[in-house]
Design a protein around this motif. Sequence first.
Motif, PDB file in Angstrom:
ATOM      1  N   ILE A 163      12.237  61.074   4.669  1.00 28.22           N
ATOM      2  CA  ILE A 163      12.096  59.647   4.338  1.00 28.22           C
ATOM      3  C   ILE A 163      13.225  58.928   5.072  1.00 28.22           C
ATOM      4  O   ILE A 163      14.366  59.411   5.086  1.00 28.22           O
ATOM      5  N   ILE A 164      12.899  57.812   5.693  1.00 31.26           N
ATOM      6  CA  ILE A 164      13.933  57.096   6.449  1.00 31.26           C
ATOM      7  C   ILE A 164      14.390  55.868   5.672  1.00 31.26           C
ATOM      8  O   ILE A 164      13.576  55.148   5.091  1.00 31.26           O
ATOM      9  N   ILE A 165      15.697  55.669   5.674  1.00 26.32           N
ATOM     10  CA  ILE A 165      16.259  54.492   4.999  1.00 26.32           C
ATOM     11  C   ILE A 165      17.065  53.670   5.996  1.00 26.32           C
ATOM     12  O   ILE A 165      17.870  54.206   6.759  1.00 26.32           O
ATOM     13  N   GLY A 166      16.833  52.361   5.980  1.00 29.67           N
ATOM     14  CA  GLY A 166      17.680  51.433   6.726  1.00 29.67           C
ATOM     15  C   GLY A 166      18.609  50.785   5.703  1.00 29.67           C
ATOM     16  O   GLY A 166      18.152  50.362   4.641  1.00 29.67           O
ATOM     17  N   ARG A 210      13.841  62.680  -4.452  1.00 25.80           N
ATOM     18  CA  ARG A 210      14.151  64.027  -4.942  1.00 25.80           C
ATOM     19  C   ARG A 210      13.493  65.095  -4.049  1.00 25.80           C
ATOM     20  O   ARG A 210      12.303  65.023  -3.746  1.00 25.80           O
ATOM     21  N   GLY A 211      14.304  66.030  -3.576  1.00 25.73           N
ATOM     22  CA  GLY A 211      13.779  67.140  -2.774  1.00 25.73           C
ATOM     23  C   GLY A 211      13.436  66.779  -1.331  1.00 25.73           C
ATOM     24  O   GLY A 211      12.983  67.622  -0.569  1.00 25.73           O
ATOM     25  N   LYS A 212      13.660  65.533  -0.964  1.00 28.57           N
ATOM     26  CA  LYS A 212      13.314  65.093   0.406  1.00 28.57           C
ATOM     27  C   LYS A 212      14.526  65.196   1.343  1.00 28.57           C
ATOM     28  O   LYS A 212      15.675  65.201   0.886  1.00 28.57           O
ATOM     29  N   MET A 227      27.119  53.244   5.325  1.00 26.35           N
ATOM     30  CA  MET A 227      26.491  54.553   5.108  1.00 26.35           C
ATOM     31  C   MET A 227      26.954  55.145   3.773  1.00 26.35           C
ATOM     32  O   MET A 227      26.150  55.677   3.006  1.00 26.35           O
ATOM     33  N   ILE A 228      28.243  55.055   3.494  1.00 24.07           N
ATOM     34  CA  ILE A 228      28.796  55.668   2.278  1.00 24.07           C
ATOM     35  C   ILE A 228      28.106  55.102   1.028  1.00 24.07           C
ATOM     36  O   ILE A 228      27.699  55.842   0.127  1.00 24.07           O
ATOM     37  N   GLU A 229      27.956  53.786   0.988  1.00 25.87           N
ATOM     38  CA  GLU A 229      27.336  53.171  -0.201  1.00 25.87           C
ATOM     39  C   GLU A 229      25.866  53.578  -0.324  1.00 25.87           C
ATOM     40  O   GLU A 229      25.376  53.786  -1.428  1.00 25.87           O
ATOM     41  N   VAL A 230      25.159  53.705   0.800  1.00 25.86           N
ATOM     42  CA  VAL A 230      23.759  54.156   0.730  1.00 25.86           C
ATOM     43  C   VAL A 230      23.727  55.600   0.217  1.00 25.86           C
ATOM     44  O   VAL A 230      22.943  55.939  -0.675  1.00 25.86           O
ATOM     45  N   VAL A 231      24.604  56.417   0.762  1.00 23.83           N
ATOM     46  CA  VAL A 231      24.617  57.832   0.370  1.00 23.83           C
ATOM     47  C   VAL A 231      24.885  57.956  -1.133  1.00 23.83           C
ATOM     48  O   VAL A 231      24.190  58.694  -1.837  1.00 23.83           O
ATOM     49  N   LYS A 232      25.873  57.206  -1.639  1.00 28.74           N
ATOM     50  CA  LYS A 232      26.199  57.269  -3.078  1.00 28.74           C
ATOM     51  C   LYS A 232      24.961  56.927  -3.892  1.00 28.74           C
ATOM     52  O   LYS A 232      24.657  57.566  -4.892  1.00 28.74           O
ATOM     53  N   ASN A 233      24.241  55.903  -3.456  1.00 29.94           N
ATOM     54  CA  ASN A 233      23.037  55.455  -4.139  1.00 29.94           C
ATOM     55  C   ASN A 233      21.946  56.523  -4.176  1.00 29.94           C
ATOM     56  O   ASN A 233      21.362  56.793  -5.218  1.00 29.94           O
ATOM     57  N   ILE A 234      21.699  57.128  -3.018  1.00 31.39           N
ATOM     58  CA  ILE A 234      20.559  58.052  -2.961  1.00 31.39           C
ATOM     59  C   ILE A 234      20.885  59.422  -3.539  1.00 31.39           C
ATOM     60  O   ILE A 234      20.001  60.115  -4.007  1.00 31.39           O
ATOM     61  N   LYS A 235      22.171  59.791  -3.543  1.00 32.07           N
ATOM     62  CA  LYS A 235      22.556  61.106  -4.078  1.00 32.07           C
ATOM     63  C   LYS A 235      22.164  61.245  -5.542  1.00 32.07           C
ATOM     64  O   LYS A 235      21.910  62.350  -6.015  1.00 32.07           O
ATOM     65  N   LYS A 236      22.106  60.085  -6.253  1.00 33.81           N
ATOM     66  CA  LYS A 236      21.748  60.116  -7.686  1.00 33.81           C
ATOM     67  C   LYS A 236      20.369  60.741  -7.870  1.00 33.81           C
ATOM     68  O   LYS A 236      20.055  61.298  -8.888  1.00 33.81           O
ATOM     69  N   LYS A 240      17.076  66.688  -0.962  1.00 37.10           N
ATOM     70  CA  LYS A 240      17.388  68.046  -0.479  1.00 37.10           C
ATOM     71  C   LYS A 240      18.548  67.980   0.520  1.00 37.10           C
ATOM     72  O   LYS A 240      19.426  68.818   0.549  1.00 37.10           O
ATOM     73  N   MET A 241      18.536  66.929   1.315  1.00 32.54           N
ATOM     74  CA  MET A 241      19.494  66.845   2.415  1.00 32.54           C
ATOM     75  C   MET A 241      19.703  65.376   2.809  1.00 32.54           C
ATOM     76  O   MET A 241      18.747  64.597   2.748  1.00 32.54           O
ATOM     77  N   VAL A 242      20.912  65.014   3.174  1.00 39.36           N
ATOM     78  CA  VAL A 242      21.167  63.647   3.635  1.00 39.36           C
ATOM     79  C   VAL A 242      21.706  63.683   5.067  1.00 39.36           C
ATOM     80  O   VAL A 242      22.692  64.364   5.364  1.00 39.36           O
ATOM     81  N   VAL A 243      21.027  62.935   5.942  1.00 39.97           N
ATOM     82  CA  VAL A 243      21.420  62.882   7.358  1.00 39.97           C
ATOM     83  C   VAL A 243      21.726  61.423   7.693  1.00 39.97           C
ATOM     84  O   VAL A 243      20.946  60.535   7.352  1.00 39.97           O
ATOM     85  N   CYS A 244      22.860  61.168   8.330  1.00 42.50           N
ATOM     86  CA  CYS A 244      23.182  59.794   8.769  1.00 42.50           C
ATOM     87  C   CYS A 244      23.070  59.740  10.293  1.00 42.50           C
ATOM     88  O   CYS A 244      23.748  60.504  10.991  1.00 42.50           O
ATOM     89  N   ILE A 245      22.232  58.846  10.792  1.00 44.48           N
ATOM     90  CA  ILE A 245      22.130  58.691  12.247  1.00 44.48           C
ATOM     91  C   ILE A 245      22.545  57.275  12.638  1.00 44.48           C
ATOM     92  O   ILE A 245      22.002  56.290  12.129  1.00 44.48           O
ATOM     93  N   GLY A 246      23.523  57.179  13.530  1.00 44.04           N
ATOM     94  CA  GLY A 246      23.951  55.884  14.056  1.00 44.04           C
ATOM     95  C   GLY A 246      23.786  55.921  15.561  1.00 44.04           C
ATOM     96  O   GLY A 246      24.135  56.923  16.206  1.00 44.04           O
TER      97      GLY A 246
END
Length: 290
Positions: A163-166, A210-212, A227-236, A240-246
């Motif tokens: 799933i992609i998040i902007g 969840r699981g994505k 990125m940090i604030e998005v990651v904190k939000n989605i970690k809840k 399965k895995m979080v990837v940050c691409i810039g």
Amino acid sequence: MKKIILAFPYSKELGKKLAVRLNAEFSVVDIKYFPDREKLVQIKADVKNKKAIVVNSLYEPDEKIIDLCLTAATLKDLGARQITLVAPYLGYMRQDKRFHKGESISSKIIAKIITPFFSKLITIDPHLHRYKSLNTIYKLKTKVLTANSLVADYIKKYYNDVIIIGPDEESYQWAANVAKAVGVKVTVAKKTRLSSRKVMIELKDKIKLRGKTVVIVDDIISTGHTMIEVVKNIKKQKPKMVVCIGVHGLFVENAYKKLKDIGVDKIVTTNCIPHKTNDIDVSPILKKYC
Ligand code: R5P
């Protein structure tokens, strides 16, 4: 006309890759300092009657802009023709309005300084937010490229069930296009910027993570706070895995470490700005327009 790539020491790797792809001559511009810290650039190659392609990614840009002006003027003096600037990262684009009374609109001023030295400017995913086009401020021939297809290819190659998040509305142009090319869902968060080091992020859609494998896509990673604030939000939601691409990894103030410390599994950038996260090479898209 023969082509020659002129790179600065800090843009050498990308310059070399581009020269190989173009089968062009390659030379590194020599930069020295006088004792009083004034600069002296020297072009050691023969550039007469050649098409000169200057590669200079404008991160930490102030000194690099001086290098650029001195080099381009010298190239002209030495008889080079069609002097093109390849600035994969074009700095000074974010101050595109007077946010507070008395501030300079630096993007316009820097564009005016650089423009007269070149016949063409090629860049990748510049931060065009309030400006509709780069030509609003750069009054020369421009080519704006995007790394979206390269980012999409990277995601397709390495990840499944994505799933992609902007992180904000501005990132829609990257996140949505990348998601379309990968063939997956996208959601764009709402960002409120409180200062250059503080942002608030809110996920607007109730999308199940969840699981994505969640891939956050943005143009710039600077302090990393977005990125940090998005990651904190989605970690809840326990993905399965979080990837940050810039596209452009500036990584100021220890941003890379901060992102690793909050548990980002993978951080990926293009080689527009040299960094150990450079897993995506932009030279194939630059080649077509040089
Ligand atoms: C801003 O609108 C850009 O698209 C990026 O989101 C921003 O530059 C990232 O900055 P930082 O990493 O400092 O939050």
